[in-house]
Design an enzyme around this catalytic site. Structure first.
Site, mmCIF file in Angstrom:
data_model
loop_
_atom_site.group_PDB
_atom_site.id
_atom_site.type_symbol
_atom_site.label_atom_id
_atom_site.label_comp_id
_atom_site.label_asym_id
_atom_site.label_seq_id
_atom_site.Cartn_x
_atom_site.Cartn_y
_atom_site.Cartn_z
ATOM 1 C CD1 TRP A 10 -2.453 -1.649 -0.059
ATOM 2 C CD2 TRP A 10 -3.065 -1.314 2.066
ATOM 3 N NE1 TRP A 10 -3.569 -2.413 0.181
ATOM 4 C CE2 TRP A 10 -3.969 -2.223 1.473
ATOM 5 C CE3 TRP A 10 -3.246 -0.956 3.399
ATOM 6 C CZ2 TRP A 10 -5.043 -2.777 2.177
ATOM 7 C CZ3 TRP A 10 -4.314 -1.508 4.106
ATOM 8 C CH2 TRP A 10 -5.202 -2.408 3.495
ATOM 9 C CE LYS A 11 4.353 0.981 -4.470
ATOM 10 N NZ LYS A 11 4.835 1.328 -5.804
ATOM 11 C CG HIS A 95 9.631 -1.181 -3.082
ATOM 12 N ND1 HIS A 95 9.630 -0.006 -3.788
ATOM 13 C CD2 HIS A 95 8.599 -1.915 -3.558
ATOM 14 C CE1 HIS A 95 8.623 -0.031 -4.652
ATOM 15 N NE2 HIS A 95 7.982 -1.181 -4.525
ATOM 16 C CD GLU A 97 7.824 3.097 -4.728
ATOM 17 O OE1 GLU A 97 7.336 2.969 -3.598
ATOM 18 O OE2 GLU A 97 7.182 2.832 -5.778
ATOM 19 C CD GLU A 167 8.073 -4.786 -6.876
ATOM 20 O OE1 GLU A 167 6.838 -4.858 -6.944
ATOM 21 O OE2 GLU A 167 8.657 -3.988 -6.139
ATOM 22 N N GLY A 173 4.231 1.382 -11.118
ATOM 23 C CA GLY A 173 3.375 2.566 -11.076
ATOM 24 C C GLY A 173 3.223 3.258 -12.418
ATOM 25 N N GLY A 234 1.097 -2.886 -6.175
ATOM 26 C CA GLY A 234 0.991 -1.548 -5.601
ATOM 27 C C GLY A 234 -0.380 -0.951 -5.881
ATOM 28 N N GLY A 235 -0.453 -0.122 -6.913
ATOM 29 C CA GLY A 235 -1.666 0.642 -7.230
ATOM 30 C C GLY A 235 -2.951 -0.176 -7.205
#
Ligand code: PGA
Length: 249
Positions: A10-11, A95, A97, A167, A173, A234-235
């Protein structure tokens, strides 16, 4: 047979209240799904409330990040014992990010992976190439290197708690999913590298998730690939019906 594992990342989204109502909608949609290991990784503030709510459900919870030291002067960080104290099941390590925005290196991520596995925690270790690296035909080399450095000094005996998440950064994203063939090619090469490091028997048992714009429309084709054993989403995990459809693919 590798049991598929599908995780929601869910970030930095959803308050505790939002997270709880999401799970209210999600849990009944997933209650009959015994074929997939399902994990939700909310913001860390929501972990205890979610854990409590999901106590008797088939949904596990995971943290999005962790520090490798058990305690100390590390402002803003969360430790493994803190996560264990709330019965957190999984942790995402490395991750893209975290790598790109927060400057996490392969070495730092290796320390996290080692600490997590030593503590017996479920570990989703993320790797993946950038668009530039793919365009330079470096994808397989990059992911092999990330595996080698990220899993340095890992004992084959600790692999039961490890999952690899492939990933590709350009797919995260962006709505641009790797094709099932592109993903399979990377997954096959990751499994080969795992086999070089730990032996074929271990490599054949390790689960490798794909992540990067996974949605209900593409999960089926991805899961048909022989080396794809799940997804990190994610999204599309921020909407209960959409994440449920992915888990029930
Ligand atoms: P995405 O994110 O599904 O929104 O592409 C995946 C991830 O970052 O794990």
């Amino acid at each position: 047979m590798r049991k598929p594992i599908i995780a929601a990342n869910w970030k930095m989204n959803l308050t505790i209240e939002d997270a709880l109502s999401m799970v209210d909608e999600l849990a009944p949609l997933l209650a009959d799904n015994a074929k997939v290991d399902i994990v939700i990784c909310p913001n860390s503030l929501a972990l205890p409330a979610l854990k409590q709510k999901l106590q008797t459900s088939n949904i596990k919870i995971g943290a999005q990040n962790v520090h490798f030291e058990p305690s100390g002067a590390f402002t803003g960080e969360t430790s493994i014992p803190m996560l264990q104290a709330i019965d957190c099941d999984w942790v995402i390590a490395g991750h893209s990010e975290r790598r790109a925005v927060f400057g996490e290196s392969d070495d730092l991520i290796n320390r996290k992976v080692l600490a997590l596995l030593a503590a017996g925690m479920g570990t989703m270790f993320c790797i993946g190439e950038t668009l530039e690296q793919r365009n330079d035909n470096e994808t397989l080399k990059v992911v092999q290197n990330q595996i080698k450095t990220g899993l340095k000094d890992v004992n084959a005996g600790d692999l039961d708690n490890l999952v690899i998440a492939y990933e590709p950064v350009w797919a995260i994203g962006t709505g641009q999913t790797a094709t099932p063939e592109q993903a399979q090619e990377a997954h096959r090469s990751i499994r080969q590298e795992l086999s070089n490091l730990f032996g074929k028997a271990h490599a054949d048992e390790l689960r490798i998730q794909y992540g990067g714009s996974v949605k209900k429309e593409n999960i089926g084709d991805l899961m048909l690939q022989p080396d794809i054993d799940g997804a990190l989403v994610g999204g599309a995990s921020l909407e209960a019906k959409s994440f449920a459809a992915i888990c029930n693919y």
